[in-house]
Design an enzyme around this catalytic site. Structure first.
Site, PDB file in Angstrom:
ATOM      1  N   ARG A 287    -107.158 -23.377-175.279  1.00  0.00           N
ATOM      2  CA  ARG A 287    -108.548 -23.722-175.611  1.00  0.00           C
ATOM      3  C   ARG A 287    -108.603 -24.963-176.507  1.00  0.00           C
ATOM      4  NH1 ARG A 287    -112.427 -19.210-178.188  1.00  0.00           N
ATOM      5  NH2 ARG A 287    -111.163 -19.672-180.019  1.00  0.00           N
TER       6      ARG A 287
ATOM      7  N   LYS B 204    -114.750 -26.007-179.162  1.00  0.00           N
ATOM      8  CA  LYS B 204    -114.705 -25.473-180.536  1.00  0.00           C
ATOM      9  C   LYS B 204    -114.524 -26.679-181.454  1.00  0.00           C
ATOM     10  CE  LYS B 204    -112.845 -21.457-182.970  1.00  0.00           C
ATOM     11  NZ  LYS B 204    -114.103 -20.950-183.509  1.00  0.00           N
TER      12      LYS B 204
ATOM     13  N   GLU C 251    -125.068 -15.771-178.449  1.00  0.00           N
ATOM     14  CA  GLU C 251    -123.932 -15.175-179.160  1.00  0.00           C
ATOM     15  C   GLU C 251    -124.297 -15.135-180.637  1.00  0.00           C
ATOM     16  OE1 GLU C 251    -120.476 -17.771-179.022  1.00  0.00           O
ATOM     17  OE2 GLU C 251    -121.747 -19.544-179.075  1.00  0.00           O
TER      18      GLU C 251
HETATM   19  N1  PXG Z   1    -118.556 -17.694-180.865  1.00  0.00           N
HETATM   20  C1  PXG Z   1    -118.400 -18.659-181.781  1.00  0.00           C
HETATM   21  C2  PXG Z   1    -119.472 -19.650-181.977  1.00  0.00           C
HETATM   22  C3  PXG Z   1    -117.208 -18.718-182.527  1.00  0.00           C
HETATM   23  O1  PXG Z   1    -117.036 -19.671-183.428  1.00  0.00           O
HETATM   24  C4  PXG Z   1    -116.434 -16.741-181.362  1.00  0.00           C
HETATM   25  C5  PXG Z   1    -117.606 -16.758-180.638  1.00  0.00           C
HETATM   26  C6  PXG Z   1    -115.391 -15.724-181.042  1.00  0.00           C
HETATM   27  O2  PXG Z   1    -114.309 -16.356-180.358  1.00  0.00           O
HETATM   28  P1  PXG Z   1    -112.813 -15.852-180.484  1.00  0.00           P
HETATM   29  O3  PXG Z   1    -112.040 -16.796-179.658  1.00  0.00           O
HETATM   30  O4  PXG Z   1    -112.431 -15.894-181.936  1.00  0.00           O
HETATM   31  O5  PXG Z   1    -112.800 -14.474-179.950  1.00  0.00           O
HETATM   32  C7  PXG Z   1    -116.218 -17.739-182.325  1.00  0.00           C
HETATM   33  C8  PXG Z   1    -114.946 -17.777-183.091  1.00  0.00           C
HETATM   34  C9  PXG Z   1    -114.310 -18.016-189.170  1.00  0.00           C
HETATM   35  C10 PXG Z   1    -113.864 -17.838-187.777  1.00  0.00           C
HETATM   36  O6  PXG Z   1    -113.450 -18.320-190.002  1.00  0.00           O
HETATM   37  C11 PXG Z   1    -114.744 -18.011-186.742  1.00  0.00           C
HETATM   38  C12 PXG Z   1    -114.301 -17.864-185.437  1.00  0.00           C
HETATM   39  C13 PXG Z   1    -113.014 -17.546-185.206  1.00  0.00           C
HETATM   40  C14 PXG Z   1    -112.162 -17.380-186.272  1.00  0.00           C
HETATM   41  C15 PXG Z   1    -112.582 -17.526-187.560  1.00  0.00           C
HETATM   42  O7  PXG Z   1    -115.499 -17.856-189.436  1.00  0.00           O
HETATM   43  N2  PXG Z   1    -115.194 -18.035-184.455  1.00  0.00           N
END
Ligand code: PXG
Length: 287
Positions: free
Chosen positions: A52, A151, A184
């Site tokens: 990703r 991301k 989301e």
């Molecule tokens: N939506 C958004 C907008 C994100 O930023 C997810 C969904 C979940 O994705 P994953 O791949 O983690 O299942 C995210 C992920 C933090 C933090 O420190 C945020 C994320 C991941 C890890 C840490 O706030 N966001």
């Protein structure tokens, strides 16, 4: 304890881990990142996060100065150097230092930053009791302006929505898309359960393709649940039997209230609990 940070192509002391004030990552949020969990010293779903990261970089025309294999090795090296058993890796690639203008041709040396640290989790009662959400008035970025699948280092859209959640005394907030559909949460994907079928917005709702989301969908199919990606309205959420969020930090967490309405029984539901158990098993077994 001071951390060892991977910066550029080597580990440096935390105090020496510095990037330029001219870095476009700082000036414009011009860069990409990943958040990855470490369980029992193993980097969880490592390849998926690396993939990703490189896809995000490609989409913003950022050439990462390490090969994916070297990046993976650098993550492992950083985790080991900091003795992280259960923790969190933040992987950042910035555009690098440039001029005070948008032209990427004037930038050089994209910066690779890898931080491996412990993670602060939601309190245990969030998992036993479930969480409450509010819908933010800030909608998710229009995916035609900036694909939500990137991301990127520019998280203002999500931060503004998160502030609304914080103001309401909540740790997350629901975001709708430009069509008014459910997208989301600010850092988590969303699922509902209706008549034992799992429903979640598709990527065309303008969401991040969460790696936890994908893993949970696979586990659910393996467990015999029907899983459907479909557009959802807030009404669908209000009348759901169960609701839960998925994310790297949250894992699988039940949502028991939304905008002042009780969701389902008001307690974490059986499907949510089953999927959390299956996910936790995966975190302990995945290699
Ligand atoms: N939506 C958004 C907008 C994100 O930023 C997810 C969904 C979940 O994705 P994953 O791949 O983690 O299942 C995210 C992920 C933090 C933090 O420190 C945020 C994320 C991941 C890890 C840490 O706030 N966001």
């Amino acid at each position: 304890m001071a951390l060892k940070i991977f910066l550029g192509n080597k580990l440096v002391d935390e105090a020496d881990a510095k990037v330029s004030v001219f870095d476009h990552g700082l000036l414009y949020g011009d860069g990409v990142f990943e958040g990855i969990r470490v369980y029992s010293g193993r980097v969880f779903l490592h390849q998926q996060h690396i993939d990703r990261l490189y896809e995000s970089a490609k989409a913003i025309r950022l050439v990462i100065p390490l090969s994916p294999a070297d990046m993976k090795a650098a993550v492992e090296q950083t985790v080991k150097a900091n003795n992280i058993d259960d923790g969190y890796v933040r992987l950042v690639v910035t555009r690098g230092a440039g001029s005070l203008g948008l032209d990427i041709r004037k930038t050089s040396n994209p910066q690779v930053i890898i931080i491996a640290d412990t993670i602060s989790l939601y309190p245990p009662e969030t998992y036993t009791k479930g969480m409450q959400l509010v819908t933010a008035s800030t909608i998710r970025n229009h995916p035609g302006a900036l694909s939500s699948r990137i991301k990127s280092l520019n998280y203002l859209n999500n931060i503004l929505a998160r502030i609304e959640g914080t103001d309401a005394g909540m740790v997350e907030a629901l975001m709708l898309n430009h069509k008014g559909e459910v997208a989301e949460c600010t850092g988590d994907n969303i699922f509902i359960v209706k008549n034992r079928v799992l429903l979640t917005p598709g990527l065309d709702a303008g969401i991040l393709e969460g790696i936890t989301r994908n893993a949970v969908m696979e586990l659910a199919v393996e467990a015999g649940y029907e899983v459907r990606e479909t557009s959802l309205t807030r009404h669908d959420l209000y009348i759901a039997d169960e609701m839960f969020l998925t994310g790297t930090a949250a894992e699988v967490v039940a949502v028991v209230g939304l905008d002042g309405r009780k969701i389902g029984s008001g307690e974490p539901g059986p499907v949510t609990k089953d999927l959390l158990a299956r996910f936790q098993k995966l975190t302990r077994s995945e290699t």
